[in-house]
Scaffold this active site. Sequence first.
Site, PDB file in Angstrom:
ATOM      1  CB  SER A  16      -0.898   0.030   1.238  1.00  0.00           C
ATOM      2  OG  SER A  16      -1.821  -1.025   1.235  1.00  0.00           O
ATOM      3  CB  ALA A  74      -3.262   1.011  -1.813  1.00  0.00           C
ATOM      4  CE  LYS A  75      -6.935  -2.118   5.637  1.00  0.00           C
ATOM      5  NZ  LYS A  75      -8.398  -2.190   5.540  1.00  0.00           N
ATOM      6  CB  ILE A  76      -4.658   4.905   0.617  1.00  0.00           C
ATOM      7  CG1 ILE A  76      -3.524   4.261  -0.211  1.00  0.00           C
ATOM      8  CG2 ILE A  76      -4.420   6.399   0.818  1.00  0.00           C
ATOM      9  CD1 ILE A  76      -3.409   4.783  -1.621  1.00  0.00           C
ATOM     10  CE1 TYR A 132     -11.116   0.870   4.375  1.00  0.00           C
ATOM     11  CE2 TYR A 132      -9.101   1.726   3.413  1.00  0.00           C
ATOM     12  CZ  TYR A 132      -9.933   0.658   3.702  1.00  0.00           C
ATOM     13  OH  TYR A 132      -9.589  -0.605   3.293  1.00  0.00           O
TER      14      TYR A 132
END
Length: 309
Positions: free
Chosen positions: A62, A159-161, A165
């Site tokens: 990420s 990607a866990k950006i 969220y």
Amino acid sequence: MANKPMVWMDGKMVEQDKAYVPLMSHALHYGSGVFEGIRLYDTKKGRAIFRLQDHIVRLFNSSKILDMKIPYTIEEICEATREVVRQTKTDIDYIRPIAYYGLGEPGKIVLNPAKFKVNVAVATAKMGTYMGKEQLEKGANIMTSSWEKPSNKSTSLQAKICGNYVNSVIAKIESNQHGADEALMLNSNGTVAEGPGENMFIVRGGKLITPPISAGVLEGITKDSILVIAKDLKIEVIERDITRGEIFNADEFFMTGTAAEVTPCSFLDGRMIGDGKAGPITKKLQTAFFKAARGQDKKYDKWLDYVDI
Ligand code: PMP
């Protein structure tokens, strides 16, 4: 061991309520951080972190999207995660590693974080069942969100950006305001993407169907675990686009995620899916998943990082 939840912050252990971040941190203004969510399960051999290495590898992947250089190795962050768990004796079941752009040049506000410090922290929490015990057993009530998942041209959905969220947060708020447990999010092509924090699956004619990466979904680690378990149970898996209409005609519908684990979905937009209960294939996969996570199936022991031995 501390009586309060601890946080590993840039190499030091601090109590969670003293884990401060400066106001001028880049990530606070622009969402320029990356994070992970990891479960901690109780097993006969003590507490075990589920697929730790895979989560930390995904954290590093990420970070590449933000051109962020995490100033630690994957193994150092894995060990920091083990250590924060070891040092916390309060009731925790969830771990949150986060790497973020912190402070830059004093007195300057700029969008490009190239010259900003990269900070890393690992915190813990008590999650419990994400949507409730009844939802986990009998099925959750899902609502199609009016908010669309960003397209693959808007950001990286793999990607866990942190900033990604905001989309999940507004979808979650909307679904809860309408009395639903969770949102179903469609992508810009109109096909099923995922939930705010879950991958989606349907079962039709005994086959498991789930959207591919190109539909704009995170490469879920729970999803991967379910794909491995399904293969071992000789359940056929097809990765292809799913339409919302197909869900109404599905025999079973469920979602997977670190927080949601394997949650059956019994209603979508007020309509019953299948017979409105957790279906037989969902139950089979859910049971096998929990056995694996709780260290009751030797075959999947490689997924567990025992921290108390
Ligand atoms: N999609 C999104 C957007 C998520 O945030 C998550 C939770 N990490 C998932 C899917 C499920 O991924 P995992 O099984 O790795 O938790």
